[in-house]
Design an enzyme around this catalytic site. Structure first.
Site, PDB file in Angstrom:
ATOM      1  N   HIS A  91       0.842  -1.204   0.000  1.00  0.00           N
ATOM      2  CA  HIS A  91       0.000   0.000   0.000  1.00  0.00           C
ATOM      3  C   HIS A  91       0.878   1.255   0.000  1.00  0.00           C
ATOM      4  CE1 HIS A  91      -3.139  -2.637   2.164  1.00  0.00           C
ATOM      5  NE2 HIS A  91      -3.599  -2.416   0.939  1.00  0.00           N
ATOM      6  N   LYS A 111     -16.633  -6.218   5.639  1.00  0.00           N
ATOM      7  CA  LYS A 111     -15.523  -7.039   6.109  1.00  0.00           C
ATOM      8  C   LYS A 111     -15.430  -6.965   7.620  1.00  0.00           C
ATOM      9  CE  LYS A 111     -12.433  -6.349   2.134  1.00  0.00           C
ATOM     10  NZ  LYS A 111     -11.089  -5.890   1.743  1.00  0.00           N
ATOM     11  N   ARG A 130      -2.010  -6.306  -7.628  1.00  0.00           N
ATOM     12  CA  ARG A 130      -0.858  -7.143  -7.290  1.00  0.00           C
ATOM     13  C   ARG A 130      -0.617  -8.209  -8.342  1.00  0.00           C
ATOM     14  NH1 ARG A 130      -3.389  -8.205  -1.599  1.00  0.00           N
ATOM     15  NH2 ARG A 130      -4.822  -9.000  -3.118  1.00  0.00           N
ATOM     16  N   SER A 187      -3.147  -7.657   3.001  1.00  0.00           N
ATOM     17  CA  SER A 187      -3.515  -7.415   4.401  1.00  0.00           C
ATOM     18  C   SER A 187      -4.046  -8.682   5.053  1.00  0.00           C
ATOM     19  CB  SER A 187      -4.566  -6.305   4.487  1.00  0.00           C
ATOM     20  OG  SER A 187      -4.031  -5.079   4.080  1.00  0.00           O
TER      21      SER A 187
END
Length: 165
Positions: A19, A43, A92, A130
């Site tokens: 990040h 989440k 990514r 994460s």
């Protein structure tokens, strides 16, 4: 075009070196970058919204053109209210692309005047997520290669507070 504002939204639970790398890259392209920390209603977050905002602010404190704000609700409302002209999304791997491509299409429909810009982190951060960082930390593993010292310290404190060391 002068004074282009970009918004980099995410839950950042926690913020990783990937990040941070995307933020650095965004700073080279835009006049102002707003890191928008989402409440993440969909989440189950390890850190509270305020904890995530505080960690992000600590991490970007040396970037004069970066601010951090939390938000609830649609990212569209946040971006428009801040005058954002671009939304930064990190990619990514190819597995991220399908989801991000669909999201970009929805966002274009909701915000026709805002461009989605995909940035990839440096190769050494491509695999960091994460979710993986949280899982490793909760299981007592080392995460120092994936997060800043600030985040590592906060993760260790959180794990201790949950009695999971």
């Amino acid at each position: 075009m002068a004074n282009v504002i970009a918004v980099y939204p995410g839950t950042f639970d926690p913020m990783t070196l990937g990040h941070e790398d995307v933020i650095r890259r965004a700073c080279q392209l835009f006049d102002k970058v707003i890191v928008a920390v989402a409440a993440g209603h969909h989440k189950k977050a390890l850190f509270t919204l305020q904890e995530r905002i505080d960690m992000a602010r600590e991490i970007v404190k040396d970037y004069p053109d970066v601010t951090v704000e939390g938000f609830h609700g649609l990212v569209r409302d946040f971006v428009v209210s801040r005058g954002g002209k671009a939304m930064v999304r990190g990619l990514r791997a190819v597995t991220d692309f399908d989801y991000e491509f669909q999201l970009a299409g929805m966002n274009r429909s909701l915000m026709p005047d805002v461009e989605t810009v995909f940035l990839t982190p440096s190769d050494k951060y491509q695999f960091i997520s994460s979710t993986f960082v949280r899982e490793i930390a909760m299981l007592g593993g080392e995460v120092d290669k994936f997060v800043s010292p600030t985040v590592q310290e906060k993760l260790a404190m959180k794990v201790r507070s949950l009695g999971r060391e």
